[in-house]
Design a protein around this motif. Structure first.
Motif, mmCIF file in Angstrom:
data_model
loop_
_atom_site.group_PDB
_atom_site.id
_atom_site.type_symbol
_atom_site.label_atom_id
_atom_site.label_comp_id
_atom_site.label_asym_id
_atom_site.label_seq_id
_atom_site.Cartn_x
_atom_site.Cartn_y
_atom_site.Cartn_z
ATOM 1 N N VAL A 1 1.193 -30.583 -20.000
ATOM 2 C CA VAL A 1 0.302 -31.636 -20.509
ATOM 3 C C VAL A 1 0.642 -33.039 -19.370
ATOM 4 C CG1 VAL A 1 -0.260 -31.465 -22.790
ATOM 5 C CG2 VAL A 1 1.563 -32.112 -21.923
ATOM 6 N N LYS B 1 3.790 -28.541 -23.791
ATOM 7 C CA LYS B 1 3.734 -28.587 -25.745
ATOM 8 C C LYS B 1 2.764 -27.477 -25.903
ATOM 9 C CE LYS B 1 1.534 -32.149 -27.621
ATOM 10 N NZ LYS B 1 1.919 -30.724 -28.583
ATOM 11 N N ALA C 1 2.351 -25.389 -28.617
ATOM 12 C CA ALA C 1 1.236 -25.826 -28.957
ATOM 13 C C ALA C 1 1.298 -24.259 -30.722
ATOM 14 C CB ALA C 1 -0.473 -25.648 -28.948
ATOM 15 N N PRO D 1 -1.854 -28.713 -41.894
ATOM 16 C CA PRO D 1 -2.096 -30.128 -41.449
ATOM 17 C C PRO D 1 -2.219 -29.897 -40.421
ATOM 18 C CG PRO D 1 0.706 -29.576 -41.577
ATOM 19 C CD PRO D 1 0.000 -28.484 -41.751
ATOM 20 N N ASN D 2 -3.248 -31.117 -40.462
ATOM 21 C CA ASN D 2 -3.792 -31.709 -38.802
ATOM 22 C C ASN D 2 -2.398 -31.286 -37.347
ATOM 23 O OD1 ASN D 2 -5.136 -34.562 -40.107
ATOM 24 N ND2 ASN D 2 -6.291 -32.549 -39.312
ATOM 25 N N GLY D 3 -2.886 -30.662 -36.665
ATOM 26 C CA GLY D 3 -1.516 -30.569 -35.573
ATOM 27 C C GLY D 3 -0.986 -29.572 -35.937
ATOM 28 N N ALA D 4 -1.510 -28.142 -36.946
ATOM 29 C CA ALA D 4 -0.445 -27.495 -37.236
ATOM 30 C C ALA D 4 -1.145 -26.580 -35.721
ATOM 31 C CB ALA D 4 -0.755 -26.974 -38.210
ATOM 32 N N GLY D 5 -1.614 -25.954 -35.238
ATOM 33 C CA GLY D 5 -1.628 -25.345 -34.346
ATOM 34 C C GLY D 5 -3.135 -24.381 -35.295
ATOM 35 N N LYS D 6 -3.704 -24.598 -36.047
ATOM 36 C CA LYS D 6 -4.418 -23.837 -36.817
ATOM 37 C C LYS D 6 -5.705 -23.007 -35.791
ATOM 38 C CE LYS D 6 -5.622 -26.635 -39.606
ATOM 39 N NZ LYS D 6 -4.833 -27.470 -39.856
ATOM 40 N N THR D 7 -6.508 -24.879 -34.565
ATOM 41 C CA THR D 7 -7.343 -24.068 -33.988
ATOM 42 C C THR D 7 -7.228 -23.656 -32.526
ATOM 43 O OG1 THR D 7 -8.490 -26.293 -34.421
ATOM 44 C CG2 THR D 7 -9.188 -25.596 -32.832
ATOM 45 N N THR D 8 -5.819 -24.204 -32.118
ATOM 46 C CA THR D 8 -5.283 -23.596 -31.092
ATOM 47 C C THR D 8 -5.197 -21.697 -31.274
ATOM 48 O OG1 THR D 8 -4.051 -25.024 -30.599
ATOM 49 C CG2 THR D 8 -3.225 -22.795 -29.522
ATOM 50 N N GLU E 1 -14.931 -25.319 -34.942
ATOM 51 C CA GLU E 1 -14.370 -26.825 -35.121
ATOM 52 C C GLU E 1 -15.220 -27.267 -35.200
ATOM 53 O OE1 GLU E 1 -9.688 -29.315 -35.758
ATOM 54 O OE2 GLU E 1 -10.716 -28.609 -33.413
ATOM 55 N N GLU F 1 -11.966 -24.289 -40.016
ATOM 56 C CA GLU F 1 -12.474 -25.581 -41.338
ATOM 57 C C GLU F 1 -14.160 -24.922 -41.614
ATOM 58 O OE1 GLU F 1 -11.078 -29.211 -40.188
ATOM 59 O OE2 GLU F 1 -8.868 -27.924 -39.638
ATOM 60 N N HIS G 1 -7.366 -27.484 -44.123
ATOM 61 C CA HIS G 1 -6.000 -28.015 -44.663
ATOM 62 C C HIS G 1 -6.552 -28.120 -46.160
ATOM 63 C CE1 HIS G 1 -7.839 -30.760 -42.070
ATOM 64 N NE2 HIS G 1 -8.402 -31.012 -42.980
HETATM 65 N N1 LIG Z 1 -5.886 -29.057 -24.168
HETATM 66 C C1 LIG Z 1 -4.988 -28.918 -25.191
HETATM 67 N N2 LIG Z 1 -3.784 -29.823 -24.295
HETATM 68 C C2 LIG Z 1 -2.737 -30.031 -25.015
HETATM 69 N N3 LIG Z 1 -2.283 -29.864 -25.992
HETATM 70 C C3 LIG Z 1 -3.031 -29.344 -26.598
HETATM 71 C C4 LIG Z 1 -4.654 -29.006 -26.317
HETATM 72 N N4 LIG Z 1 -5.007 -28.779 -27.865
HETATM 73 C C5 LIG Z 1 -4.766 -28.428 -28.873
HETATM 74 N N5 LIG Z 1 -2.862 -29.370 -28.420
HETATM 75 C C6 LIG Z 1 -2.437 -29.295 -29.072
HETATM 76 O O1 LIG Z 1 -1.945 -28.375 -30.081
HETATM 77 C C7 LIG Z 1 -1.726 -28.935 -31.434
HETATM 78 C C8 LIG Z 1 -2.363 -27.749 -32.095
HETATM 79 O O2 LIG Z 1 -3.582 -28.321 -32.272
HETATM 80 P P1 LIG Z 1 -4.253 -28.361 -32.112
HETATM 81 O O3 LIG Z 1 -5.519 -28.007 -32.797
HETATM 82 O O4 LIG Z 1 -4.521 -25.729 -32.460
HETATM 83 O O5 LIG Z 1 -4.810 -28.214 -34.511
HETATM 84 P P2 LIG Z 1 -5.599 -27.794 -35.612
HETATM 85 O O6 LIG Z 1 -4.208 -26.492 -36.749
HETATM 86 O O7 LIG Z 1 -6.355 -27.093 -35.561
HETATM 87 O O8 LIG Z 1 -5.655 -29.319 -36.308
HETATM 88 P P3 LIG Z 1 -6.067 -29.688 -37.418
HETATM 89 O O9 LIG Z 1 -6.359 -29.961 -38.780
HETATM 90 O O10 LIG Z 1 -6.285 -31.595 -37.188
HETATM 91 O O11 LIG Z 1 -7.898 -29.320 -36.845
HETATM 92 C C9 LIG Z 1 -1.540 -30.820 -31.479
HETATM 93 O O12 LIG Z 1 -0.363 -31.016 -30.779
HETATM 94 C C10 LIG Z 1 -2.627 -30.746 -30.323
HETATM 95 O O13 LIG Z 1 -1.723 -32.124 -29.514
#
Ligand SMILES: Nc1ncnc2c1ncn2[C@@H]1O[C@H](COP(=O)(O)OP(=O)(O)OP(=O)(O)O)[C@@H](O)[C@H]1O
Ligand SMILES: [Mg+2]
Lengths: 313, 258
Positions: free
Chosen positions: A15, A23, A25, A44-51, A88, A165, A197
């Protein structure tokens, strides 16, 4: 056979303006999901599930690690033909109708032309969009788009389904339907991997769950195993506004409403409370176990992790 | 899987049609018929010249504008809106997506050009009440215009694969304008000295040479097109478009989706 095998998948985003600042993830993740399982991926939000799901779908590239689906390399096109994915907050080509979109996706997934029409009808029926199949997707509500998303994920009868989700944006009936659908997929021998979540959804559905927080795996196992470490609570409600001293002495959480009293006590205090109510001749209205939820586990586990992290720093 | 390319191409075409891109034909028809009526009142001799010149220039410009405006969003918009997620998670390779998008846009332009060509011929017939052998040269000019579109589509797609629509539009338009003067640029470069000469020559040969594709004026004067130029332009356009497209594929192949 293992349906999903995640071998040290790891993602660090770059980033900042020069893409210099790392960063993380997702820390190296190792996970195995058996065929026929409904597997919950919680955090929880931002945990890394979507990643994680985007990595598994080949939408972003891992910094390290790999995965195998159904015993084959995850990038193998024959494997991709057997996986379905609900992103998502899904969004689709809004100039197409629901029917056209499914037609297009059916073509891309290699559903034979002969079966396509019938299959699309069936899916539209299943996700409750049969009446609006001729409407352009730009006129769909959030929940309707979510239904399209679920439909397109299972359109080609995949063996392996990934939902990010799946319940979000759905009304209570929709949630119920999606639960039933997931159960049905399991009956058909499919493997379902979904992130959420919302813990009650996971509790109701999953054989096993994984819990991640800040990109790290924090717990893995069957729900009973994970929750057994947390003691249960019971909610007791009785008529009146009276609070017997012996119950007060338990130090329980207590809420007094117009003409009822509600307390939440530990499971092992249950008998004492009932005895006290009987002695005072108070009318018991209800006694419900507040089922040791994953939520409790979740909160305690994460709080614990947080404090240990704080003390080691 | 070759069939997914065809499906993606068709869907791209369908999107353009539903976005009412073909409505530009109405503007084109109005422009052309207005011009034909107007010149018909001025002079008998030059009216054909004007219709061919104006008609073909309009075909080219309308097409370039469409190519750029659709092309710049082809990849970036799909990433932005996340419509790609459910496409690329299917058995579709990333290069197939790019090639399909390119073919869809090129197809849109061919269809658009086809209708415009009908308009040009109708206007020609309107002013001279008959077709002569030399009118066949208009097909040649149209062929070159389509080759030009292929290059522009591929460039717009290339920019779209790594930058925002706005920047892509700026890049693509600049290249179109510079490329239209490519031959002059080569001339200037030849006059320079030392390192400047090398740099200028490099740049002059890197930008697409659109001046070689512009035969509108000579065709309006009924001068035939040399066979060598046809071959040269065909090879050049295909090579240039293939290179730009490969670049787009290379960039997109390793790109993280948002
Ligand atoms: N394209 C990106 N560039 C930089 N950081 C990213 C990017 N996508 C996700 N992140 C970071 O990676 C981390 C995990 O994000 P992710 O979307 O996987 O969370 P999540 O578990 O799906 O959350 P939610 O429940 O809110 O959907 C977060 O801290 C987010 O800021
Ligand atoms: Mg998420």
């Amino acid at each position: 056979m293992l349906a999903i095998e995640i071998l040290g998948l790891e993602k660090t985003y770059k980033v900042g303006f020069w893409r210099k600042r790392p960063k993380p993830a997702l820390r190296p993740l190792h996970l195995q999901v058996e065929e026929g399982e409904i597997f919950g991926f919680l955090g929880p939000n931002g945990a890394g599930k979507t990643t994680t799901l985007k990595l598994l779908m080949g939408l972003v590239f891992p910094s390290a690690g790999s995965a195998r689906f159904l015993g084959k390399a995850w990038t193998d096109p024959t494997v991709k033909a057997q996986t379905g994915f609900l992103p998502e907050q899904p969004y689709f080509y809004d100039y197409l109708t629901a029917h056209e979109l499914l037609e297009y996706y059916g073509q891309l997934s290699g559903v034979p032309a002969k079966q396509r029409k019938q299959r699309i009808e069936q899916i539209l029926q299943q996700v409750g969009l049969h009446d609006v199949q001729g409407v352009q997707l730009r006129k769909f509500s959030k929940g309707m788009l979510q239904r399209v998303g679920i439909g397109q994920a299972i359109l080609h009868d995949p063996k392996l389904v990934f939902f990010d989700e799946p319940m979000s944006g759905l009304d209570p009936i929709g949630r119920r339907e999606v639960r039933d659908l997931m159960d049905q997929l399991k009956q058909e021998g499919k493997t379902v991997f979904f992130s959420t979540h919302i813990l009650s959804d996971a509790e109701a559905l999953c054989d096993r769950v994984a819990i991640i927080h800040k990109g790290e795996l924090r717990g893995l196992g069957a729900i009973e195993d994970l929750t057994s470490t947390v003691r249960g609570k019971v909610e007791v409600i009785w008529q009146g506004t009276q609070m017997p001293p012996s119950i007060k002495a338990l130090g329980a959480e207590c809420h007094v409403a117009a003409d009822t009293v509600r307390v939440i006590i530990d499971e092992n205090q249950q008998d004492a409370v009932i005895d006290a109510l009987r002695r005072e001749r108070l009318r018991l209205i209800s006694l419900t176990p507040v089922r040791t939820s994953l939520e409790t586990y979740f909160v305690e586990k994460l709080r614990h992790a947080e404090t240990t992290a704080a003390t080691t720093v | 899987m070759k069939t997914s390319i065809a499906h993606i191409a068709y869907n791209t075409f369908r999107e353009a049609v539903r976005d009412r891109v073909l409505y530009n034909l109405i503007a084109f028809a109005l422009l052309l018929s207005g011009a034909a009526i107007l010149v018909g009142q001025i002079s008998i001799e030059i009216e054909k010249l004007v219709v061919i010149n104006l008609g073909l220039t309009a075909v080219s410009l309308f097409g370039v504008v469409i190519a750029i405006f659709i092309g710049i969003g082809l990849v970036s918009k799909e990433i932005e809106k996340r419509t790609l997620y459910t496409v690329l998670s299917r058995p579709v390779r990333r290069w197939e997506f790019i090639v399909g998008k390119f073919l869809g846009l090129a197809g849109t332009l061919v269809v658009n050009t086809f209708f415009m060509a009908i308009g040009v011929f109708a206007a020609l017939f309107y002013v001279s009440h008959k077709f002569v052998h030399a009118d066949g040269l208009v097909f040649m000019a149209l062929y070159f215009i389509i080759l030009e579109f292929l290059i522009i589509c591929s460039l717009a797609l290339l920019f779209s694969s790594f930058s925002s629509p706005l920047l892509s539009a700026v890049f693509a338009f600049s290249l179109f304008v510079i490329g239209s003067f490519a031959e002059d640029l080569r001339g200037f470069a030849a006059m320079a000295h030392g390192i400047t000469r090398w740099l200028a020559t490099g740049a002059a040969y890197l930008v697409p040479n659109f001046s070689a594709f512009n035969v509108i004026t000579s065709i309006a004067h009924e001068q035939p097109v040399a066979g060598q130029l046809i071959l040269q332009n065909t090879v050049y356009a295909l090579f240039y478009a293939a290179t730009a497209l490969s670049g787009a594929v290379l960039i997109f192949e390793y790109r993280d989706l948002k």
